[in-house]
Structures are given as structure tokens and as C-alpha cells.
Design an enzyme around this catalytic site. Sequence first.
Site, PDB file in Angstrom:
ATOM      1  CG  ASN A   2      -1.842   1.148   1.304  1.00 16.08           C
ATOM      2  OD1 ASN A   2      -1.825   2.025   0.443  1.00 16.08           O
ATOM      3  ND2 ASN A   2      -2.670   1.174   2.341  1.00 16.08           N
ATOM      4  NE  ARG A  32      -6.526   1.027   0.512  1.00 14.49           N
ATOM      5  CZ  ARG A  32      -6.765   1.844   1.522  1.00 14.49           C
ATOM      6  NH1 ARG A  32      -5.802   2.174   2.333  1.00 14.49           N
ATOM      7  NH2 ARG A  32      -7.958   2.323   1.704  1.00 14.49           N
ATOM      8  CG  HIS A  72     -12.974   3.139   3.730  1.00 11.03           C
ATOM      9  ND1 HIS A  72     -13.655   4.185   4.299  1.00 11.03           N
ATOM     10  CD2 HIS A  72     -11.656   3.383   3.918  1.00 11.03           C
ATOM     11  CE1 HIS A  72     -12.786   5.056   4.810  1.00 11.03           C
ATOM     12  NE2 HIS A  72     -11.565   4.600   4.586  1.00 11.03           N
ATOM     13  NE  ARG A 130      -9.613  12.220   3.800  1.00  6.25           N
ATOM     14  CZ  ARG A 130      -9.672  10.898   3.731  1.00  6.25           C
ATOM     15  NH1 ARG A 130     -10.808  10.288   3.449  1.00  6.25           N
ATOM     16  NH2 ARG A 130      -8.605  10.170   3.926  1.00  6.25           N
ATOM     17  CD  GLU A 165      -8.977  -1.165   4.720  1.00 14.24           C
ATOM     18  OE1 GLU A 165      -8.330  -0.822   5.731  1.00 14.24           O
ATOM     19  OE2 GLU A 165      -9.446  -0.351   3.924  1.00 14.24           O
TER      20      GLU A 165
END
Length: 393
Positions: free
Chosen positions: A11, A90, A179, A240, A383
Site C-alpha cells: 500500500n 491497494r 473502503h 476531512r 483490508e
Amino acid sequence: MGETVLVLVLNAGSSSLKFNLFDMGKEVSVAEGNAERIGLGEANLAYTIEGEKRKEAMPLPTHREALEAILERLRSTVLHDTPIHAVGHRVVHGGPKYGDSVLITEEVIRDVEHFAMYAPLHNPANAMGIRTAMAAFPDVPHVAVFDTAFHHNIPDHARTYGIPYELSQKYGIRRYGFHGTSHAYVAARTAILLCRPLRSLRVVTCHIGNGTSICAVDHGKSVDTSMGMTPLQGVIMGTRCGTIDPSVVEMLMEYEHLDYNAITDLLNKKSGLLGISGVSSDFREIELAADAGNDRARLARDLLTYNVRQYIGAYATVLNGVDAITFTAGIGTHSTYVRSKVCSKLSFLGVELDHEANEQGTGERIITTPGSRVVVTVVPTNEELMIARETIR
Ligand code: AMP
């Protein structure tokens, strides 16, 4: 390592490279870690190999040196001469094109670079990570696993924005959602906890971490999710802003004299929990400050739980009822307060929290009473394992 099938999951961020090495015969992680501050002078390499944690500081000018440093440590400990069979990457944004994981070719890399138009903070780094790893492992399959893929088939009415249709079509402007591997994983684990097939369930999955998204999973398929064309939409997050009136953007640009880069930075990096509280983007610090009486930290915490509850309510309608609600990611897995606050006003749906299971239990579990009409679960996400499984598939 004998006949083990090893998959390396990578990732890549702009200055980081996370890795996880899986033995897919047993589906266990044999080593994992993270190189941080790549290209920023002294970098950090932290890793856990066979249960032993280590941290080293060294210069890592580019991702190539970071990957080399990681491989050196893997080869001298767990790998020796055992080959890695495949590499799973990813990738944050698959654009309108990728609704499934894909074997990486030059065309795929160019697409990942092109879809930086939707994910400028993520896709360029993902593509660079792929190029670096393909140079290091030219003879093994590399697979891209997209964060957007699980949401690829959400219906048009859930993904269309109210702007002129021709512009949406011209630029691929629509909700993509993120996600995806996490939502898919925790929904599947929840079905196992309920001893029912996923294809018989309506599940709302709440991934609440530094980034937060909620997903309506209808009989195993994502039918709506809170993030949008980019990961900025939806619930407020660590830094965010989540959903705001678009006119706020125009107003701030005008009155604060902000250009495109400055407003993007403000909305992505200085807003959310950090912007509201002025304390931190880290929820543990928000909780400490809120408990100590800091009003803005309390407001940030209240807004987060309120937003999550709003989406659960909305998705109960989208799904025409709900069988299970799942909490995951850093905050969802660990904050007993957030789960209890969110569930406290879901009694109209039939949620009856088991406070002891919520507060005392650990790991994957059901946290509602046996009589609760809606089952609430906690499932730590994984993940990386999902990416390794996709790579094998
Ligand atoms: P993630 O992005 O999934 O790694 O989640 C990161 C977020 O989870 C940060 O805001 C952390 O403060 C939060 N977090 C991690 N551990 C805990 C904890 N024990 N209690 C509350 N929040 C936590």
C-alpha cells in the site's frame, strides 16, 4: 518455508510504503510493517516479523530504497530463498473502468495514473508503488485491488450528482465510494457471526477511522455509501470536512483569497475533527479533551456520532429495514463511547445494546442483547488479507 504460497501486499502512499506478507496456505500474516517519511531526510522503518517488533531510522530517498530495505529484512528472517508468488497492490481509485481486481499490465498502470484526476492525493503514489514493485519482482503476477470496486454497481439514483448530466458523463463525475475491501470484509464476517448467509442480510457497515465511510450492503452488494467521487464526502473525518454546502467553498475562496490548492488543503487536511476541535485529528485526543470539558472537542465528537447515526437512518430506508449494523476501523473498533452514543438513538429500529459486551469485550463480537431485533457487531477490519485473497483469486 516449504510449499507455502506467499503473497506480498503493498500500500504505497506519497511518502510511505506499508507491507504485509501473507502465507496464503494458512491465511496468516508472517510479517508486516511500514516505511514512513520516504524522501524526507531521515525515514522510519517499523515492522513486526514473527511477532517481534522493530523500528529503525535510515535515509530512504525513494520507494525503491524503501522496498529494498523491506525485502532485505524479509529475506534475512522469514523468506530466505522462498519465492514470493504474487504481489497485491491497494489502489484507491479504479475510476469508471474497474469494478473488480485486475492483473496489472502497462495499460492498468496508465489507467491508475489517469484516475489521479479523481484521487490526486492517492493514485499517483499507488502507481509509483506498482512500478517499483514490478521492477523488483518482474516475473510474478501483480494484482491491483481497488477501494472503489465493491461500490461499482451502486444504482444510478444513488451515485448521480445533481449537476448537468452531460458534464457527469463527460468527466465521470459521480459517487464512487471507498473502503470497499473493508466494507466487504466486515459484512462477510458479520454474516458469519450471525450464522446466516450474507445473501440473506441487510447490513449497514460503519468504517470509522481516520477516514470514515458508511455503506448499505444489500444481500452482499453495496447499494449506497457515504463517500463520493473522492474520499472527501460524507461523515466528518480526522481532517476531512465531509459533506458541506458547495457554496461554502466559493465563499471561502472569495473572502479568504484561497486558490485551488489552498482550498483543497483546507478541506482535506485542516477540517473535520481537527478543524472543529482545534485539538487534534486523533480521536483518542478528542475524547480526552472532551472528557476534560473542552467544548469544541465535545462538538467534534457529537458531530461525528450524529453523522454516523444520520447515515444509519438513511440506509435503513435504502435497505427497507436492517438486520445488522457493524462497527470497524480504529474508532469503530475501539471507541465504546461512539458505539454506545450511536446506538442510544437506534431503539426505533429495534437496537438493544448489551453494554457489558460493548464495554468489556474485545475483538470480533456481537454487542446487542439476544432479544435485539437488529444485531450490532464489532469486527476489526483486515483490508490487507482481503487484498491477498483477491490476489490469489
Ligand atoms: P484508522 O484510520 O482505522 O487507523 O483509525 C485511526 C483512528 O482511530 C484515530 O482517530 C485514532 O485516534 C482512533 N483510535 C485508535 N484506537 C482508539 C481507541 N482505543 N479509542 C478511541 N479511538 C481510537
